[in-house]
Design an enzyme around this catalytic site. Structure first.
Site, PDB file in Angstrom:
ATOM      1  N   TYR A 141       0.817  -1.212   0.000  1.00  0.00           N
ATOM      2  CA  TYR A 141       0.000   0.000   0.000  1.00  0.00           C
ATOM      3  C   TYR A 141       0.856   1.270   0.000  1.00  0.00           C
ATOM      4  O   TYR A 141       0.414   2.323  -0.448  1.00  0.00           O
ATOM      5  CB  TYR A 141      -0.912   0.027   1.230  1.00  0.00           C
ATOM      6  CG  TYR A 141      -2.246  -0.655   1.043  1.00  0.00           C
ATOM      7  CD1 TYR A 141      -2.316  -2.007   0.719  1.00  0.00           C
ATOM      8  CD2 TYR A 141      -3.439   0.044   1.196  1.00  0.00           C
ATOM      9  CE1 TYR A 141      -3.543  -2.634   0.560  1.00  0.00           C
ATOM     10  CE2 TYR A 141      -4.662  -0.573   1.031  1.00  0.00           C
ATOM     11  CZ  TYR A 141      -4.709  -1.912   0.713  1.00  0.00           C
ATOM     12  OH  TYR A 141      -5.925  -2.520   0.554  1.00  0.00           O
ATOM     13  N   LYS A 192       3.205 -15.122   2.116  1.00  0.00           N
ATOM     14  CA  LYS A 192       3.559 -16.004   1.001  1.00  0.00           C
ATOM     15  C   LYS A 192       5.077 -16.171   1.035  1.00  0.00           C
ATOM     16  O   LYS A 192       5.789 -15.734   0.122  1.00  0.00           O
ATOM     17  CB  LYS A 192       3.089 -15.395  -0.322  1.00  0.00           C
ATOM     18  CG  LYS A 192       1.586 -15.486  -0.540  1.00  0.00           C
ATOM     19  CD  LYS A 192       1.117 -16.873  -0.998  1.00  0.00           C
ATOM     20  CE  LYS A 192       1.553 -17.163  -2.420  1.00  0.00           C
ATOM     21  NZ  LYS A 192       1.151 -18.547  -2.813  1.00  0.00           N
ATOM     22  N   ASP A 225      -2.784 -17.915   0.659  1.00  0.00           N
ATOM     23  CA  ASP A 225      -3.785 -18.548  -0.217  1.00  0.00           C
ATOM     24  C   ASP A 225      -4.426 -19.741   0.483  1.00  0.00           C
ATOM     25  O   ASP A 225      -5.636 -19.958   0.391  1.00  0.00           O
ATOM     26  CB  ASP A 225      -3.170 -18.953  -1.573  1.00  0.00           C
ATOM     27  CG  ASP A 225      -1.929 -19.837  -1.446  1.00  0.00           C
ATOM     28  OD1 ASP A 225      -1.314 -19.885  -0.352  1.00  0.00           O
ATOM     29  OD2 ASP A 225      -1.572 -20.485  -2.451  1.00  0.00           O
ATOM     30  N   ASP A 249      -6.357  -7.089   3.855  1.00  0.00           N
ATOM     31  CA  ASP A 249      -7.499  -6.458   3.186  1.00  0.00           C
ATOM     32  C   ASP A 249      -8.408  -7.534   2.610  1.00  0.00           C
ATOM     33  O   ASP A 249      -9.626  -7.516   2.792  1.00  0.00           O
ATOM     34  CB  ASP A 249      -6.967  -5.535   2.075  1.00  0.00           C
ATOM     35  CG  ASP A 249      -8.082  -4.809   1.343  1.00  0.00           C
ATOM     36  OD1 ASP A 249      -8.998  -4.303   2.024  1.00  0.00           O
ATOM     37  OD2 ASP A 249      -8.042  -4.756   0.096  1.00  0.00           O
ATOM     38  N   ASP A 253     -12.136  -9.251   4.265  1.00  0.00           N
ATOM     39  CA  ASP A 253     -13.405  -9.237   3.529  1.00  0.00           C
ATOM     40  C   ASP A 253     -13.994 -10.650   3.487  1.00  0.00           C
ATOM     41  O   ASP A 253     -15.195 -10.842   3.642  1.00  0.00           O
ATOM     42  CB  ASP A 253     -13.203  -8.742   2.085  1.00  0.00           C
ATOM     43  CG  ASP A 253     -13.515  -7.262   1.938  1.00  0.00           C
ATOM     44  OD1 ASP A 253     -13.461  -6.534   2.954  1.00  0.00           O
ATOM     45  OD2 ASP A 253     -13.809  -6.824   0.800  1.00  0.00           O
TER      46      ASP A 253
HETATM   47  C1  IPM Z   1     -10.507  -1.360   3.682  1.00  0.00           C
HETATM   48  C2  IPM Z   1     -10.720  -0.711   2.360  1.00  0.00           C
HETATM   49  C3  IPM Z   1      -9.569   0.259   2.113  1.00  0.00           C
HETATM   50  C4  IPM Z   1      -8.304  -0.546   2.002  1.00  0.00           C
HETATM   51  C5  IPM Z   1      -9.767   1.209   0.932  1.00  0.00           C
HETATM   52  C6  IPM Z   1     -11.058   1.987   1.022  1.00  0.00           C
HETATM   53  C7  IPM Z   1      -8.587   2.136   0.793  1.00  0.00           C
HETATM   54  O1  IPM Z   1     -10.840  -1.682   1.378  1.00  0.00           O
HETATM   55  O2  IPM Z   1     -10.420  -0.632   4.694  1.00  0.00           O
HETATM   56  O3  IPM Z   1     -10.423  -2.585   3.736  1.00  0.00           O
HETATM   57  O4  IPM Z   1      -8.000  -1.106   0.926  1.00  0.00           O
HETATM   58  O5  IPM Z   1      -7.581  -0.623   2.993  1.00  0.00           O
HETATM   59 MG    MG Z   2     -10.922  -3.675   2.109  1.00  0.00          MG
END
Ligand code: IPM
Ligand code: MG
Length: 362
Positions: A141, A192, A225, A249, A253
């Protein structure tokens, strides 16, 4: 002593979910002597529209001085064509980086009442309680060099750099081990190492830290993975997962979706003990339902609960708030995202009111 909370509603559904969190804050100020001073600022597309940048220096300075920051969400199609460094997301990245909020805590918790909301079988997800600790201020990032370069021959070259130092790995590792001690005492560290030097270093540094100070915690290494696969196959093997910024990230999710209710999940981003924590729902700005009163405010309300616990020294009020949320879920109170076929969904504001009612009754 009065503490300050900086509120950044942001874009999309941000303002409407934040309004419900504010109901809780006002109620606690009046009923529980919380004595929290609220300040407000703009972030994301809102800030870009007003100031030409997604986080103004003045707003950042105000955040720095606060005890905690509560954010809604950033981003939306309106700003799709804005230059990269001025995009709404950059405002959030700037805030994380400037305050050095290196540890992002993302719980994935399956509420008993919502076990059927998951796309996975109830027997796989019932009782699930995973905490992902995502490194938040390093890795690909922020790594240099980065950019898009014109090679002059009709070709372009896009570059990002995955980079970690030992101190960056150790400080987030420490957070994960400490939290695991208060939970089931198990950490999975994911990278990884089979293909990336930064992953190899990550594994070696976590191993060394563990041997030095945390041998009472059980440590397992896992390729990221494989972790993605194991989260679907047998998620209850996990307690704390520590991983880098990008894998975190993605895996967070995925873990969130296991619970079937992205609209329920809060997060905390923490840095040095004296830095303000940043609290935000895991879900995004959901532009498709913005302004329709359909969004679930509970992730934001539960993010405020994390702020009470980690930044505002009011764990008692956090317990009370979490119990109230549990109660309304048990009563069948649902916004559209968690209503399924069997419940009639209520609006964002009605959900906020239901929380207040449950608090009053407690
Ligand atoms: C998160 C989001 C952010 C990230 C974006 C909005 C920059 O996806 O907080 O997970 O990628 O960190
Ligand atoms: Mg995210």
């Amino acid at each position: 002593m009065t503490k300050t909370l900086m509120i950044l509603p942001g874009d999309g559904i941000g303002p409407e979910i934040m309004a419900e969190a504010e109901k809780v804050i006002f109620w606690m100020n009046e009923q529980c002597g919380l004595d929290l001073e609220i300040q407000r600022g703009l972030i994301g597309g809102q800030a870009y529209d007003a100031y030409g940048q997604p986080l103004a220096d003045e707003t950042l300075a105000q955040c720095r001085k606060a005890d905690a920051i509560l954010m809604g969400a950033v981003g939306g199609p309106k700003w799709d064509n804005v230059e990269y460094t001025l995009r709404p997301e950059s405002g959030l990245l700037k805030l994380r980086k400037a305050l050095d909020l290196f540890a992002n805590l993302r719980p994935a918790l399956v509420f008993d009442a919502l076990v059927d909301a998951s796309t996975l079988k109830p027997e796989i997800v019932r009782g699930l309680d995973i905490l992902i600790v995502r490194e938040l201020t390093g890795g690909v990032y922020f790594g240099q060099p980065r950019g898009i370069e014109d090679l002059g021959n009709g070709e372009r070259r896009g570059v990002n750099t995955q980079v970690y130092t030992t101190s960056e790995i150790r400080r987030v590792g420490r957070v994960a081990f400490e939290l695991a001690r208060k939970r089931s005492g198990k950490v999975h560290s994911c990278e990884k190492a089979n293909v990336m030097e930064s992953g190899k270093l990550w594994r070696e540094d976590i191993t060394a830290l563990h041997a030095e100070a945390y041998t009472d915690v059980q440590l397992e290494h896992m390729y990221a993975d494989n972790c993605a696969m194991q989260l679907l196959r047998n998620p209850s093997q996990f307690d704390v997962i520590v991983t880098d910024n990008l894998f975190g990230d993605i895996l967070s999710d995925e873990a969130a979706m296991l619970t079937g209710s992205l609209g329920m999940l809060p997060s905390a981003s923490l840095g040095a003990p004296d830095a303000p924590g940043l609290y935000e729902p895991v879900h995004g700005s959901a532009p498709d339902i913005a302004g329709l009163g359909k969004a679930n405010p509970l992730a934001t309300i539960l993010s405020f609960s994390m702020a009470l616990r980690y930044s505002l020294e009011r764990g008692d009020l956090a317990d009370m708030l979490e119990k109230a949320v549990q109660k309304i879920l048990n009563d069948g109170t649902r916004t559209a995202d968690i209503a399924g076929d069997t419940h009639t969904p209520i609006s964002t504001a009605q959900m906020g009111d239901a929380v207040i009612e449950a608090l009053c009754a407690a």
